[in-house]
Write a protein that holds these residues in place. Structure first.
Motif, mmCIF file in Angstrom:
data_model
loop_
_atom_site.group_PDB
_atom_site.id
_atom_site.type_symbol
_atom_site.label_atom_id
_atom_site.label_comp_id
_atom_site.label_asym_id
_atom_site.label_seq_id
_atom_site.Cartn_x
_atom_site.Cartn_y
_atom_site.Cartn_z
ATOM 1 N N LEU A 123 0.820 -1.217 0.000
ATOM 2 C CA LEU A 123 0.000 0.000 0.000
ATOM 3 C C LEU A 123 0.853 1.266 0.000
ATOM 4 C CD1 LEU A 123 -2.720 -1.096 2.586
ATOM 5 C CD2 LEU A 123 -2.794 -1.248 0.086
ATOM 6 N N SER A 124 2.146 1.130 -0.252
ATOM 7 C CA SER A 124 3.040 2.294 -0.192
ATOM 8 C C SER A 124 2.881 3.227 -1.378
ATOM 9 C CB SER A 124 4.501 1.835 -0.090
ATOM 10 O OG SER A 124 4.834 1.020 -1.209
ATOM 11 N N ILE A 125 2.477 2.693 -2.528
ATOM 12 C CA ILE A 125 2.254 3.519 -3.726
ATOM 13 C C ILE A 125 0.752 3.677 -3.890
ATOM 14 C CG2 ILE A 125 2.642 3.751 -6.208
ATOM 15 C CD1 ILE A 125 5.111 2.061 -5.928
ATOM 16 N N THR A 126 0.283 4.880 -3.762
ATOM 17 C CA THR A 126 -1.162 5.133 -3.685
ATOM 18 C C THR A 126 -1.792 5.471 -5.028
ATOM 19 O OG1 THR A 126 -0.754 7.474 -3.189
ATOM 20 C CG2 THR A 126 -0.897 5.957 -1.320
ATOM 21 N N GLU A 127 -1.013 5.431 -6.095
ATOM 22 C CA GLU A 127 -1.539 5.734 -7.427
ATOM 23 C C GLU A 127 -1.065 4.668 -8.399
ATOM 24 O OE1 GLU A 127 -1.607 10.633 -7.250
ATOM 25 O OE2 GLU A 127 0.145 9.602 -8.040
ATOM 26 N N TRP A 128 -1.826 4.493 -9.486
ATOM 27 C CA TRP A 128 -1.426 3.560 -10.532
ATOM 28 C C TRP A 128 -1.148 4.357 -11.798
ATOM 29 C CZ3 TRP A 128 -4.215 0.685 -14.704
ATOM 30 C CH2 TRP A 128 -3.421 -0.343 -15.223
ATOM 31 N N ARG A 129 0.122 4.448 -12.127
ATOM 32 C CA ARG A 129 0.541 5.189 -13.318
ATOM 33 C C ARG A 129 1.369 4.259 -14.200
ATOM 34 N NH1 ARG A 129 3.504 10.041 -10.330
ATOM 35 N NH2 ARG A 129 4.229 8.217 -9.165
ATOM 36 N N PRO A 130 0.739 3.600 -15.162
ATOM 37 C CA PRO A 130 1.437 2.595 -15.970
ATOM 38 C C PRO A 130 2.659 3.128 -16.723
ATOM 39 C CG PRO A 130 -0.931 2.433 -16.268
ATOM 40 C CD PRO A 130 -0.690 3.685 -15.497
ATOM 41 N N ILE A 131 2.626 4.401 -17.134
ATOM 42 C CA ILE A 131 3.740 4.952 -17.910
ATOM 43 C C ILE A 131 4.678 5.755 -17.025
ATOM 44 C CG2 ILE A 131 4.389 6.334 -19.903
ATOM 45 C CD1 ILE A 131 2.818 3.792 -20.565
ATOM 46 N N THR A 132 4.164 6.798 -16.401
ATOM 47 C CA THR A 132 5.022 7.679 -15.604
ATOM 48 C C THR A 132 5.515 6.995 -14.331
ATOM 49 O OG1 THR A 132 3.074 8.626 -14.500
ATOM 50 C CG2 THR A 132 3.888 9.740 -16.482
ATOM 51 N N ASP A 148 4.008 12.055 1.618
ATOM 52 C CA ASP A 148 2.802 12.754 2.066
ATOM 53 C C ASP A 148 1.531 12.038 1.595
ATOM 54 O OD1 ASP A 148 4.248 14.667 3.412
ATOM 55 O OD2 ASP A 148 4.257 16.090 1.735
ATOM 56 N N LYS A 149 1.584 11.473 0.387
ATOM 57 C CA LYS A 149 0.432 10.716 -0.113
ATOM 58 C C LYS A 149 0.201 9.485 0.762
ATOM 59 C CE LYS A 149 1.115 12.076 -4.953
ATOM 60 N NZ LYS A 149 1.495 11.602 -6.311
ATOM 61 N N TYR A 150 1.283 8.837 1.147
ATOM 62 C CA TYR A 150 1.146 7.653 1.994
ATOM 63 C C TYR A 150 0.632 8.011 3.382
ATOM 64 C CZ TYR A 150 2.380 3.476 4.651
ATOM 65 O OH TYR A 150 2.330 2.379 5.479
ATOM 66 N N LYS A 151 1.027 9.188 3.873
ATOM 67 C CA LYS A 151 0.575 9.610 5.201
ATOM 68 C C LYS A 151 -0.937 9.794 5.259
ATOM 69 C CE LYS A 151 4.814 11.975 6.686
ATOM 70 N NZ LYS A 151 5.429 13.282 7.035
ATOM 71 N N ALA A 152 -1.567 9.977 4.097
ATOM 72 C CA ALA A 152 -3.021 10.158 4.069
ATOM 73 C C ALA A 152 -3.772 8.827 4.054
ATOM 74 C CB ALA A 152 -3.407 10.985 2.845
ATOM 75 N N THR A 153 -3.047 7.695 4.027
ATOM 76 C CA THR A 153 -3.707 6.396 3.944
ATOM 77 C C THR A 153 -4.063 5.874 5.331
ATOM 78 O OG1 THR A 153 -1.629 5.143 4.070
ATOM 79 C CG2 THR A 153 -2.360 5.862 1.889
ATOM 80 N N PRO A 154 -5.064 5.011 5.431
ATOM 81 C CA PRO A 154 -5.411 4.422 6.729
ATOM 82 C C PRO A 154 -4.262 3.613 7.337
ATOM 83 C CG PRO A 154 -7.194 4.114 5.156
ATOM 84 C CD PRO A 154 -6.035 4.646 4.387
ATOM 85 N N GLU A 155 -3.455 2.980 6.509
ATOM 86 C CA GLU A 155 -2.358 2.171 7.036
ATOM 87 C C GLU A 155 -1.375 3.017 7.836
ATOM 88 O OE1 GLU A 155 -0.076 -1.478 5.163
ATOM 89 O OE2 GLU A 155 0.850 0.381 4.436
ATOM 90 N N PHE A 156 -1.046 4.188 7.304
ATOM 91 C CA PHE A 156 -0.121 5.062 8.036
ATOM 92 C C PHE A 156 -0.770 5.580 9.319
ATOM 93 C CE2 PHE A 156 1.575 9.211 9.151
ATOM 94 C CZ PHE A 156 2.934 8.956 9.192
ATOM 95 N N LYS A 157 -2.017 5.999 9.212
ATOM 96 C CA LYS A 157 -2.685 6.604 10.356
ATOM 97 C C LYS A 157 -2.893 5.612 11.503
ATOM 98 C CE LYS A 157 -5.187 9.958 7.492
ATOM 99 N NZ LYS A 157 -6.527 10.380 6.998
ATOM 100 N N LEU A 158 -3.158 4.356 11.175
ATOM 101 C CA LEU A 158 -3.465 3.372 12.200
ATOM 102 C C LEU A 158 -2.254 2.562 12.654
ATOM 103 C CD1 LEU A 158 -6.870 1.956 10.869
ATOM 104 C CD2 LEU A 158 -6.517 3.591 12.734
ATOM 105 N N ILE A 171 9.717 0.261 1.784
ATOM 106 C CA ILE A 171 8.470 -0.357 1.346
ATOM 107 C C ILE A 171 8.055 0.153 -0.035
ATOM 108 C CG2 ILE A 171 7.710 -0.747 3.719
ATOM 109 C CD1 ILE A 171 5.777 1.600 3.397
ATOM 110 N N PHE A 172 8.416 1.414 -0.357
ATOM 111 C CA PHE A 172 8.108 1.951 -1.680
ATOM 112 C C PHE A 172 8.855 1.166 -2.752
ATOM 113 C CE2 PHE A 172 8.627 4.605 -5.378
ATOM 114 C CZ PHE A 172 7.435 5.293 -5.490
ATOM 115 N N TYR A 173 10.142 0.922 -2.541
ATOM 116 C CA TYR A 173 10.938 0.211 -3.537
ATOM 117 C C TYR A 173 10.467 -1.239 -3.691
ATOM 118 C CZ TYR A 173 14.446 3.771 -4.618
ATOM 119 O OH TYR A 173 15.087 4.898 -5.076
ATOM 120 N N MET A 174 9.979 -1.844 -2.621
ATOM 121 C CA MET A 174 9.454 -3.198 -2.734
ATOM 122 C C MET A 174 8.254 -3.231 -3.680
ATOM 123 S SD MET A 174 11.189 -5.471 -1.122
ATOM 124 C CE MET A 174 9.950 -6.715 -1.404
ATOM 125 N N GLU A 175 7.313 -2.336 -3.484
ATOM 126 C CA GLU A 175 6.129 -2.294 -4.342
ATOM 127 C C GLU A 175 6.493 -1.843 -5.756
ATOM 128 O OE1 GLU A 175 2.124 -2.321 -5.725
ATOM 129 O OE2 GLU A 175 3.263 -3.411 -4.204
#
Length: 483
Positions: A123-132, A148-158, A171-175
């Protein structure tokens, strides 16, 4: 003298067609011909190994074109042209190797996907951008935007409010690596598929089948993002004690589609390689008897049906593992073979009414099967145990003299390999459970499920009849060997 006469009478730009030569005559200096609709290329090169008909190259052994004492020259008539057109296409070994490479990449992404889930990186990448999305953040400012985008997710908050930027990068590089590998599979598969299809290296039926797999690769990307979205929904914040995670249903569908892709590539690749070898004189799965009689044997057919049933059971067990992973059910009852000191948990725990959503509780049974972690783990144990003993029984059957006589040698070997892999998989599964799901063991267990599935599918392929193209070209090969 004969060679000199040929050289004086043949012009390279007006050579008659060779229509009925099965082998190159053993004349010194005359060693290269292209047969059935092509022209004489050279008189001094190495023996040609191709049979060409209507733009399609059929590879045949060089021995097919040596030893004949006669050479017939004429232009093909309409009947001969029709026969040439009807020759089926046999995929060359390069097709089989490409499909096997593609299947290895799919195996890799299954393992990487498992590690991504185990490290809670999905859940570390909150957008799906096939090209960019091909490039990761390249500057500190870009990293802060993603963080900052990840901080807005429920996983970060909880769960991850204390996470640092460096922790987030991991975790970003894993995803990101998981998604990049998916794109690589698309390029590696679709590019060569287009080349082989355009060059008529694969028959139309196989082209359609592989094109379907190409479509599934694209669909797998959509399904993966659909799965991730289920873990980003804010509704989880309203449920007391809820843990942000992706839907186990979507996770199972995502993993199941990966299995379909793997099996499609692996099965087609192994079949292409075996067909090629069979067309060039190799025995069918090591069986030296008459093929038509072997496949009609009732023992052979019975073993084939049992192998198909075992394959379905292995696949079902693997899919049930996705529900265990999606619900973190492996963290419950970390003992084996008992669960809480007994073979099965209490009935009211396995089928708790708390999981029902309908007022009349009519959905209690099926929701517990797919949403109750205790029931999900129990089901996976039962399926895994059943799979193990089914594999053992199939292997034990190969020791019966009548069965050994009816089965090809390769079938017996692959059955033994499947049983060996089942033992390894059971050991990995129990170890993963007892040690509270450590990442290395859990990843190895997921990879083991694919390897066990490969082994049982290999049993089916070893019992598969060769393709029409392989049988046709083998017939030609045998005919020319007798000349």
């Amino acid at each position: 003298m004969l060679l000199g006469a040929l050289r004086n009478s043949v012009r390279l730009n007006a050579v008659p067609r060779l229509v009925s030569c099965h082998r190159v005559p053993s004349i010194p200096g005359l060693s290269s011909l292209r047969v059935q609709g092509s022209t004489l290329r050279s008189l001094h090169t190495a023996p040609h190994r191709t049979l060409k008909a209507y733009g399609r190259v059929r590879e045949l052994p060089s021995s097919l074109f040596r030893g004949s004492r006669t050479l017939h020259w004429s232009r093909p008539n309409a009947t001969q042209v029709k026969e040439q057109q009807s020759l089926p296409i046999l995929p060359p070994p390069s097709v089989g190797r490409w499909l096997m490479l593609s299947s290895v990449l799919v195996l890799g992404i299954i393992v990487v996907g498992g590690v991504t889930r185990l490290t809670e990186s999905g859940l570390s990448i909150t957008e799906w951008r096939p090209i960019t999305g091909i490039l990761p953040p390249l500057s500190n400012a870009e990293w802060m935007v993603e963080f900052d985008k990840y901080k807005a997710t429920p996983e970060f908050k909880l769960l991850n409010q204390s996470m640092t930027l460096e922790d987030f990068k991991f975790i970003f590089y894993m995803e990101w690596g998981h998604r990049i590998l998916g794109r690589l599979i698309g390029v590696v598969f679709v590019g060569p598929l287009a080349y082989f299809a355009i060059r008529k290296k694969i028959p139309k039926s196989l082209t359609l089948k592989l094109s379907g797999l190409a479509v599934l690769i694209g669909a797998q990307g959509f399904l993966g993002w659909y799965m991730v979205q289920s873990g980003l929904e804010d509704s989880v914040m309203e449920t007391p004690g809820a843990v942000p995670r992706v839907s186990q249903y979507r996770l199972a569908a995502h993993l199941g589609m990966a299995f379909v892709l793997y099996l499609g590539m692996f099965g087609a690749g192994i079949a292409a390689i075996k067909d090629w070898k069979y067309a060039h004189g190799a025995p069918w799965s090591g069986y030296t008897g008459k093929l038509s009689e072997a496949v009609k044997n009732p023992i052979f057919r019975s073993f084939s049906r049992q192998s198909w049933a075992l394959t379905g059971l292995v696949l079902l067990t693997a899919i049930s593992g996705a529900f265990v992973a999606g619900l973190d059910a492996g963290l419950l009852y970390n003992e084996f073979p008992l669960m809480g000191g007994r073979l099965a948990p209490p009935t009211d725990e396995l089928f708790s009414p708390e999981y029902a959503k309908n007022p009349d509780k009519s959905d209690k049974w099926w929701r517990n099967l797919f949403e109750n972690p205790t029931t999900v783990q129990f089901d996976h144990r039962v399926l895994a145990t059943t799979t193990y003993f089914a594999t053992a029984l199939l292997f034990a059957r190969t020791f019966k003299p009548a069965v050994r006589a009816a089965l090809p040698p390769l079938t017996r070997v692959t059955t033994m390999a499947a049983f060996a892999m089942a033992n390894i998989q059971v050991a990995l599964g129990i170890s993963t459970l007892l040690y509270l799901v450590p990442v290395p063991l859990a990843a190895a267990h997921q990879a083991g499920s694919v390897m066990l599935l490969s082994a049982v599918v290999h049993i089916l392929i070893s019992m598969r009849s060769p393709s029409k193209a392989a049988r046709t070209l083998r017939h030609l090969w045998m005919q020319n060997r007798r000349l």
